[in-house]
Enzyme design. Structure first.
Site: not given
Length: 120
Positions: A30, A33
């Site tokens: 991600c 993230c």
């Protein structure tokens, strides 16, 4: 204090044995993230009185499902074992700092008493 990798087996104990817990649900694949990770890590170093946990959703799919995680990153905040905040999306450092202040200031006992009074 640095962040702590937390597994499904540890999660409930972490929530109930710490006054305030910030949990970053994330995944290695991600991009947002990865962008939020250093912000979360810096906040953990600046706020030693708060437990900062990271949960890899791919390694802890059962926990992510139980927590209702539908997007990553998702920040979950618990105080005195009660979830007080959950939101998907990477945060700026200033927004995370604001949430830290709000979590510290929140009187969960008074909020629960008020909710009970309103329900009656």
């Amino acid at each position: 204090m640095a962040t702590h990798a937390v597994s499904s087996a540890q999660f409930e104990n972490v929530l109930t044995s710490n006054e305030i817990v910030f949990v970053d649900f994330w995944a290695t694949w991600c991009g947002p993230c990865r962008a939020f990770g250093p912000v979360f890590e810096k906040a953990s170093e600046d706020n030693a009185d708060i437990y900062f946990a990271k949960v890899d959703i791919d390694q802890n799919q059962d926990l992510a499902q139980a927590a209702g995680i539908q997007a990553v990153p998702t920040l979950l905040i618990a105080k005195k074992g009660q979830v007080i905040f959950k939101q998907a999306g990477a945060l700026r450092a200033s927004d995370l700092d604001d949430l830290i202040g709000q979590a510290r200031a929140l009187d969960v006992d008074a909020a629960a008493a008020g909710a009970d009074a309103n329900a009656a």
